[in-house]
Design an enzyme around this catalytic site. Structure first.
Site, PDB file in Angstrom:
ATOM      1  N   SER A 171       0.797  -1.236   0.000  1.00  0.00           N
ATOM      2  CA  SER A 171       0.000   0.000   0.000  1.00  0.00           C
ATOM      3  C   SER A 171       0.829   1.286   0.000  1.00  0.00           C
ATOM      4  CB  SER A 171      -0.925   0.031   1.210  1.00  0.00           C
ATOM      5  OG  SER A 171      -2.024  -0.799   0.985  1.00  0.00           O
TER       6      SER A 171
ATOM      7  N   LYS B  41       0.495   3.558  -2.909  1.00  0.00           N
ATOM      8  CA  LYS B  41      -0.696   4.379  -3.177  1.00  0.00           C
ATOM      9  C   LYS B  41      -0.418   5.881  -3.304  1.00  0.00           C
ATOM     10  CE  LYS B  41      -3.758   0.864  -1.234  1.00  0.00           C
ATOM     11  NZ  LYS B  41      -4.391   0.324  -0.031  1.00  0.00           N
TER      12      LYS B  41
ATOM     13  N   TYR C 246      -2.901  -2.611 -10.537  1.00  0.00           N
ATOM     14  CA  TYR C 246      -2.864  -2.380  -9.086  1.00  0.00           C
ATOM     15  C   TYR C 246      -2.025  -3.463  -8.384  1.00  0.00           C
ATOM     16  CZ  TYR C 246      -4.415  -2.296  -4.246  1.00  0.00           C
ATOM     17  OH  TYR C 246      -4.423  -2.291  -2.872  1.00  0.00           O
TER      18      TYR C 246
ATOM     19  N   TYR D  94      -4.460   3.825   7.812  1.00  0.00           N
ATOM     20  CA  TYR D  94      -5.726   3.087   7.957  1.00  0.00           C
ATOM     21  C   TYR D  94      -6.552   3.665   9.098  1.00  0.00           C
ATOM     22  CZ  TYR D  94      -2.555   0.113   5.485  1.00  0.00           C
ATOM     23  OH  TYR D  94      -1.624  -0.342   4.625  1.00  0.00           O
TER      24      TYR D  94
ATOM     25  N   VAL E   4       1.040  -3.740   4.055  1.00  0.00           N
ATOM     26  CA  VAL E   4       0.884  -5.011   4.772  1.00  0.00           C
ATOM     27  C   VAL E   4       2.136  -5.880   4.779  1.00  0.00           C
ATOM     28  CG1 VAL E   4      -1.606  -5.350   4.667  1.00  0.00           C
ATOM     29  CG2 VAL E   4      -0.204  -6.065   2.755  1.00  0.00           C
TER      30      VAL E   4
HETATM   31  O1  DON Z   1      -4.738  -4.660  -1.840  1.00  0.00           O
HETATM   32  C1  DON Z   1      -4.125  -5.331  -1.043  1.00  0.00           C
HETATM   33  O2  DON Z   1      -4.691  -6.036  -0.249  1.00  0.00           O
HETATM   34  C2  DON Z   1      -2.592  -5.254  -1.018  1.00  0.00           C
HETATM   35  N1  DON Z   1      -2.020  -5.363  -2.277  1.00  0.00           N
HETATM   36  C3  DON Z   1      -2.139  -3.976  -0.403  1.00  0.00           C
HETATM   37  C4  DON Z   1      -2.617  -3.900   0.960  1.00  0.00           C
HETATM   38  C5  DON Z   1      -1.889  -2.974   1.791  1.00  0.00           C
HETATM   39  O3  DON Z   1      -0.696  -2.919   1.908  1.00  0.00           O
HETATM   40  C6  DON Z   1      -2.806  -2.138   2.495  1.00  0.00           C
HETATM   41  N2  DON Z   1      -2.447  -2.048   3.740  1.00  0.00           N
HETATM   42  N3  DON Z   1      -2.175  -2.580   4.657  1.00  0.00           N
END
Ligand code: DON
Length: 342
Positions: free
Chosen positions: A78, A81, A203, A255, A273
């Protein structure tokens, strides 16, 4: 006892600077913390070592201090982003992007299947729905061209050529049904246009770009330096989009911990994550941390502790009394004697 490594600081003194000492302290204090769990909902992420921990800060002059495992590679997830948001803002301008993606904290988990009831927009670019909508805006003749454009921008921000981890990308492609549901919901409301599978592929690819804690510090320093990479001097982002990106990072980047983060740490930031955290101290520093074990909200446990410690000790909070801001306004308020006396 590990000491922070440093690069080209102006003083020739062998005595560590305060920042260097605090980076070492942050690493030493929290390296033994064993709380949290490694994310496994993308199965490939479960292979990360819980032992690795790195803390790096880089100034807008390109000087950096680091302690621990700052060369260990992990996927950006993430933390991609804000950078893709900066690309979309540069390519389309603020108004068009704002029509598709809001700027309100959602207070919900990053992967929640929820859109703004009045507008059908995703709440912001830092949750998955917003990030998928942002990915749909990236220009290019093909998926390969759009993905290469992202990789080129991320590489320029890090100051070295980055790559995609194909195993992690495949792992998320095979298991990312929730993101598919989010994307098709937005397609239903005409919030995204075009080939939904390709938008999701883009994405997943942006989330699978491989970085280190030092790369995150350099990418943060590029945002802190108004879009110019402090080591290479390359102008990576238009200066005009930096304020928008940092505002959304400050209010939505951590978050459903974003409010408390703004209160306690006060630094625009984004976590992922896989265990990375990127922080930006406006016009001053980029911060990059890595440790794979996450708390219940999905933020790296050691990373949150290290950033909180550095912010408190160095007065990095945007509203801390030690954080003076610029002299532009003061200069503009000073009277021009020539005009006054004429
Ligand atoms: O969309 C997802 O679930 C992962 N590619 C990215 C998630 C992420 O890092 C968001 N945060 N924790």
């Amino acid at each position: 006892m590990t000491s922070a490594k440093r690069r080209s600081v102006s003083s020739k003194s062998t005595t560590p600077s305060i920042v260097e000492t605090l980076v070492t302290d942050a690493y030493e204090q929290f390296r033994t913390c064993d709380q949290g769990t490694i994310a496994t909902y993308i199965p490939e992420l479960g292979k990360a070592s819980p032992a690795h921990f790195g803390v790096c800060v880089m100034s807008v002059d390109g000087d950096y201090f680091e302690a621990g495992d700052c060369n260990v590679e992990f996927t950006i997830q993430s933390i991609s982003k804000p950078f893709v948001y900066a690309m979309a803002l540069t390519q389309h301008g603020r108004d068009k992007v704002y029509q598709r993606i809001g700027v309100e904290p959602s207070g919900d988990a990053f992967n929640s299947i929820v859109l703004d009831e009045k507008t059908n927009r995703p709440f912001n670019a830092m949750v998955n729905a917003g990030a998928i909508a942002v990915a749909s805006l990236i220009q290019g003749a093909s998926l390969a061209e759009r993905s290469e454009a992202q990789l080129a921008v991320f590489s320029a921000a890090a100051g070295r050529r980055l790559r995609i981890d194909d195993s992690v990308c495949r792992s998320e492609t095979e298991t990312g049904h929730r993101n598919r549901a989010i994307a098709w919901l937005m397609r239903n409301f005409d919030m995204i246009e075009g080939n939904v599978d390709e938008i999701l592929a883009l994405y997943f690819q942006q989330c699978s770009i491989v970085v280190t804690a030092r790369d995150l510090a350099a990418m943060g320093a590029t945002l802190a330096n108004m879009g110019i990479n402090p080591i290479t001097g390359e102008n990576v982002f238009e200066m005009g989009c930096i304020q928008d990106v940092l505002s959304v990072m400050l209010t939505c980047g951590m978050y459903n911990y974003s409010g408390e983060w703004a209160f306690r740490v006060g630094v625009p930031a984004k976590s992922g994550v896989s265990g990375g955290i990127l922080g930006v101290v406006n016009r001053q520093l980029g911060i990059g941390t890595y440790s794979a074990k996450l708390d219940s909200r999905g933020n790296s446990v050691r990373g949150v502790k290290a950033c909180t410690y550095l912010s408190e000790e160095l007065g990095l909070h945007a509203f801390n009394f030690m954080n003076h801001g610029s002299h532009f306004l003061k200069n503009m308020m000073e009277r021009d004697e020539m005009v006054e006396t004429s």
